[in-house]
Motif scaffolding. Sequence first.
Motif, mmCIF file in Angstrom:
data_model
loop_
_atom_site.group_PDB
_atom_site.id
_atom_site.type_symbol
_atom_site.label_atom_id
_atom_site.label_comp_id
_atom_site.label_asym_id
_atom_site.label_seq_id
_atom_site.Cartn_x
_atom_site.Cartn_y
_atom_site.Cartn_z
ATOM 1 N N GLU A 175 0.942 -1.093 -0.093
ATOM 2 C CA GLU A 175 0.135 -0.122 -0.069
ATOM 3 C C GLU A 175 0.877 1.274 -0.015
ATOM 4 O O GLU A 175 1.970 1.209 0.685
ATOM 5 N N PRO A 176 0.431 2.222 -0.879
ATOM 6 C CA PRO A 176 -0.683 2.494 -1.519
ATOM 7 C C PRO A 176 -0.498 2.142 -2.978
ATOM 8 O O PRO A 176 -1.522 2.037 -3.942
ATOM 9 N N LEU A 196 -2.867 -0.175 -4.783
ATOM 10 C CA LEU A 196 -4.340 0.289 -5.302
ATOM 11 C C LEU A 196 -4.238 0.920 -6.473
ATOM 12 O O LEU A 196 -5.520 1.106 -6.932
ATOM 13 N N TYR A 221 -9.951 3.795 3.347
ATOM 14 C CA TYR A 221 -8.547 4.013 3.607
ATOM 15 C C TYR A 221 -8.725 5.447 4.076
ATOM 16 O O TYR A 221 -9.521 6.653 3.714
ATOM 17 N N HIS A 229 -7.516 1.985 8.091
ATOM 18 C CA HIS A 229 -7.982 1.241 7.151
ATOM 19 C C HIS A 229 -9.183 0.356 7.533
ATOM 20 O O HIS A 229 -8.858 -0.680 8.523
#
Length: 240
Positions: free
Chosen positions: A124-125, A128, A168, A179
């Motif tokens: 992450e991030p 994503l 998030y 999260h």
Amino acid sequence: MNDLLQHVIDTYGGLDRWNGYRELTARVRGGGVLWTLKQQEGVLDDYTTRIELHRQYAAHAFAGPGLLSVYTPDRVAVEKETGEVVEERTDPRAAFAGHEFTTPWDRLHLAYFTGYAMWTYLTEPFSLAAPGTVTEEIEPWQEDGETWRRLKVLLAPELTGHSRENVYYIDADGLIRRHDYFAEVLGTGVTRAAHMISGHREYDGIVVPAERRVWRIGEGNKPNKDVLSVSIDVSDVSFR
């Protein structure tokens, strides 16, 4: 890409820098009541993890002396350091069918859960932004006197996570601080989790949080801090 996600990715080091690395290793120290409930107390106290950044693969040195747990979405295994397979399970998520929150786990259950969870947390991030993942900024949230922007994320179907839908929370500096999700494999009786994130540090130009604490979500969408479900402390991170 969603503007908020772009801001967060830039804060964490940027996709160009991230794409220049292939894998990372880290030391992990774990705690919390979940491992006792799953009859895995002490197994995750202190171990090393190695993950590949651009596919879901994780190897953890917690399966026993000279052994590794190896995770991919469609297979988990315990292997010797030489690569010899000790035991394995295909379609590992199906092995959680019918589980309740207190159902004990074997070490292949643990290898699967820890494998996808640590891969998710440590990518992450950047992960994503994967093709097929949908992001949308939703209404902001007030937490301890701060205003955090929120990003709703629907993971791409081919990515394994706690649940497809995630939220998030991002602070004014562009750092992920919380999260929310359902840990679906924990079975019936599970409530939403608030995964609190802090101690952000930079390694090799990439920001990695040092401390993670997971609580059940209580009234008013606030973490219920009566019982700590999971703690994760990450250190000695190295990218290659």
